[in-house]
Design a protein around this motif. Structure first.
Motif, PDB file in Angstrom:
ATOM      1  N   LEU A 205       7.688  -2.158  -6.822  1.00 55.37           N
ATOM      2  CA  LEU A 205       6.628  -1.709  -7.726  1.00 55.37           C
ATOM      3  C   LEU A 205       5.805  -2.884  -8.253  1.00 55.37           C
ATOM      4  N   ILE A 206       6.474  -4.011  -8.500  1.00 58.31           N
ATOM      5  CA  ILE A 206       5.737  -5.210  -8.926  1.00 58.31           C
ATOM      6  C   ILE A 206       4.761  -5.630  -7.839  1.00 58.31           C
ATOM      7  N   ILE A 207       5.230  -5.675  -6.593  1.00 53.95           N
ATOM      8  CA  ILE A 207       4.345  -6.040  -5.475  1.00 53.95           C
ATOM      9  C   ILE A 207       3.212  -5.027  -5.353  1.00 53.95           C
ATOM     10  N   ARG A 208       3.543  -3.765  -5.449  1.00 55.54           N
ATOM     11  CA  ARG A 208       2.539  -2.688  -5.302  1.00 55.54           C
ATOM     12  C   ARG A 208       1.434  -2.786  -6.340  1.00 55.54           C
TER      13      ARG A 208
ATOM     14  N   ASN B  22       0.807  -1.222   0.000  1.00 50.56           N
ATOM     15  CA  ASN B  22       0.000   0.000   0.000  1.00 50.56           C
ATOM     16  C   ASN B  22       0.839   1.270   0.000  1.00 50.56           C
ATOM     17  N   ARG B  23       2.089   1.134  -0.382  1.00 50.60           N
ATOM     18  CA  ARG B  23       3.002   2.261  -0.324  1.00 50.60           C
ATOM     19  C   ARG B  23       2.882   3.099  -1.600  1.00 50.60           C
ATOM     20  N   ALA B  24       3.016   4.406  -1.472  1.00 49.94           N
ATOM     21  CA  ALA B  24       3.044   5.292  -2.636  1.00 49.94           C
ATOM     22  C   ALA B  24       4.334   5.037  -3.420  1.00 49.94           C
ATOM     23  N   VAL B  25       4.297   5.301  -4.703  1.00 55.34           N
ATOM     24  CA  VAL B  25       5.463   5.040  -5.563  1.00 55.34           C
ATOM     25  C   VAL B  25       6.692   5.807  -5.064  1.00 55.34           C
ATOM     26  N   TRP B  26       6.520   7.089  -4.713  1.00 50.77           N
ATOM     27  CA  TRP B  26       7.662   7.864  -4.229  1.00 50.77           C
ATOM     28  C   TRP B  26       8.257   7.244  -2.974  1.00 50.77           C
ATOM     29  N   HIS B  27       7.406   6.636  -2.127  1.00 52.95           N
ATOM     30  CA  HIS B  27       7.888   6.043  -0.883  1.00 52.95           C
ATOM     31  C   HIS B  27       8.636   4.735  -1.161  1.00 52.95           C
ATOM     32  N   ILE B  28       8.189   3.986  -2.160  1.00 54.36           N
ATOM     33  CA  ILE B  28       8.908   2.771  -2.568  1.00 54.36           C
ATOM     34  C   ILE B  28      10.309   3.147  -3.062  1.00 54.36           C
ATOM     35  N   VAL B  29      10.383   4.194  -3.862  1.00 57.61           N
ATOM     36  CA  VAL B  29      11.680   4.660  -4.378  1.00 57.61           C
ATOM     37  C   VAL B  29      12.573   5.115  -3.223  1.00 57.61           C
ATOM     38  N   LEU B  30      12.021   5.883  -2.293  1.00 59.49           N
ATOM     39  CA  LEU B  30      12.787   6.367  -1.148  1.00 59.49           C
ATOM     40  C   LEU B  30      13.285   5.209  -0.286  1.00 59.49           C
ATOM     41  N   LEU B  31      12.385   4.288   0.049  1.00 57.47           N
ATOM     42  CA  LEU B  31      12.774   3.126   0.859  1.00 57.47           C
ATOM     43  C   LEU B  31      13.881   2.330   0.175  1.00 57.47           C
ATOM     44  N   SER B  32      13.729   2.119  -1.122  1.00 57.86           N
ATOM     45  CA  SER B  32      14.723   1.346  -1.867  1.00 57.86           C
ATOM     46  C   SER B  32      16.085   2.029  -1.850  1.00 57.86           C
ATOM     47  N   PHE B  33      16.094   3.341  -1.978  1.00 58.60           N
ATOM     48  CA  PHE B  33      17.363   4.075  -1.949  1.00 58.60           C
ATOM     49  C   PHE B  33      18.011   3.995  -0.565  1.00 58.60           C
ATOM     50  N   ILE B  34      17.218   4.190   0.477  1.00 62.28           N
ATOM     51  CA  ILE B  34      17.751   4.133   1.841  1.00 62.28           C
ATOM     52  C   ILE B  34      18.322   2.756   2.140  1.00 62.28           C
ATOM     53  N   VAL B  35      17.579   1.713   1.802  1.00 58.79           N
ATOM     54  CA  VAL B  35      18.046   0.348   2.051  1.00 58.79           C
ATOM     55  C   VAL B  35      19.326   0.074   1.263  1.00 58.79           C
TER      56      VAL B  35
END
Length: 197
Positions: free
Chosen positions: A189-192, A101-114
């Motif tokens: 994004l695939i999961i989302r 249920n994450r917004a696309v921008w949040h998926i990108v942010l999480l991925s970068f941080i990780v």
């Protein structure tokens, strides 16, 4: 002064379903912050200035290495998901809860941080000490949610080894960061969007 009574502390197993979204994110960000701090300290005691890891690589060819590894990983992952039963790759629902249920921008942010935090510790610190093979074993072991099944454990080990290999080939931490970021972003994004259909 009160004495600390350790007998009152109890450990219990918590399912991913027992954690609300806010606590899941707090836990994710906190573990990444700890990973990053440990990585910086580790690098400092091994090689000096940890921020030199993030210096500009000069050329952009590290992106080819990162994108190439990410593309290979995504193709293998899609083939595995196509031909292997879903329960074999089950991670206990963690990735689904993180990205569903994450917004696309949040998926990108999480991925970068990780990507930045984990690559700082594992490629920047641990690999310098024990090499890519043993680093990949440690990397797979900390992704404990995959250890119940050999296929995801093998994939995590292989991805980690690939990240270590491109780090050695390019001599810049930005190559494994780019690959890790692209892999996590696309899979998130695939999961989302798979869940929306």
């Amino acid at each position: 002064m009160k004495k600390l009574d350790l007998s009152k502390f109890k450990l219990r197993t918590v399912s991913i379903d027992d954690i609300d979204d806010r606590m899941l994110l707090i836990n994710l960000y906190a573990t990444q912050a700890v990973t990053f701090i440990i990585g910086l300290i580790w690098v400092f005691f091994q090689r000096g200035n940890p921020f030199l890891l993030f210096s500009s690589p000069g050329a952009w060819d590290f992106l080819y290495w990162g994108a190439g590894l990410a593309a290979a990983v995504l193709v293998v992952d899609l083939l595995v998901s196509r031909f292997v039963p879903e329960e074999v790759g089950d991670d206990g629902g963690v990735n689904d809860r993180i990205f569903r249920n994450r917004a696309v921008w949040h998926i990108v942010l999480l991925s970068f941080i990780v990507a930045v935090c984990e690559e700082t510790l594992f490629r920047g610190g641990v690999q310098h000490l024990i090499g890519p093979y043993w680093t990949s074993i440690v990397f797979a072991a900390i992704h404990v949610r995959y250890l119940r099944h050999w296929i995801p454990t093998g994939l995590v080990f292989s991805i980690s080894y690939g990240l270590g290999w491109i780090y050695e080939q390019t001599d810049t931490l930005w190559a494994p960061i780019a690959a890790h970021f692209l892999i996590d972003t696309v899979m998130g994004l695939i999961i989302r969007f798979r869940r929306e259909q």
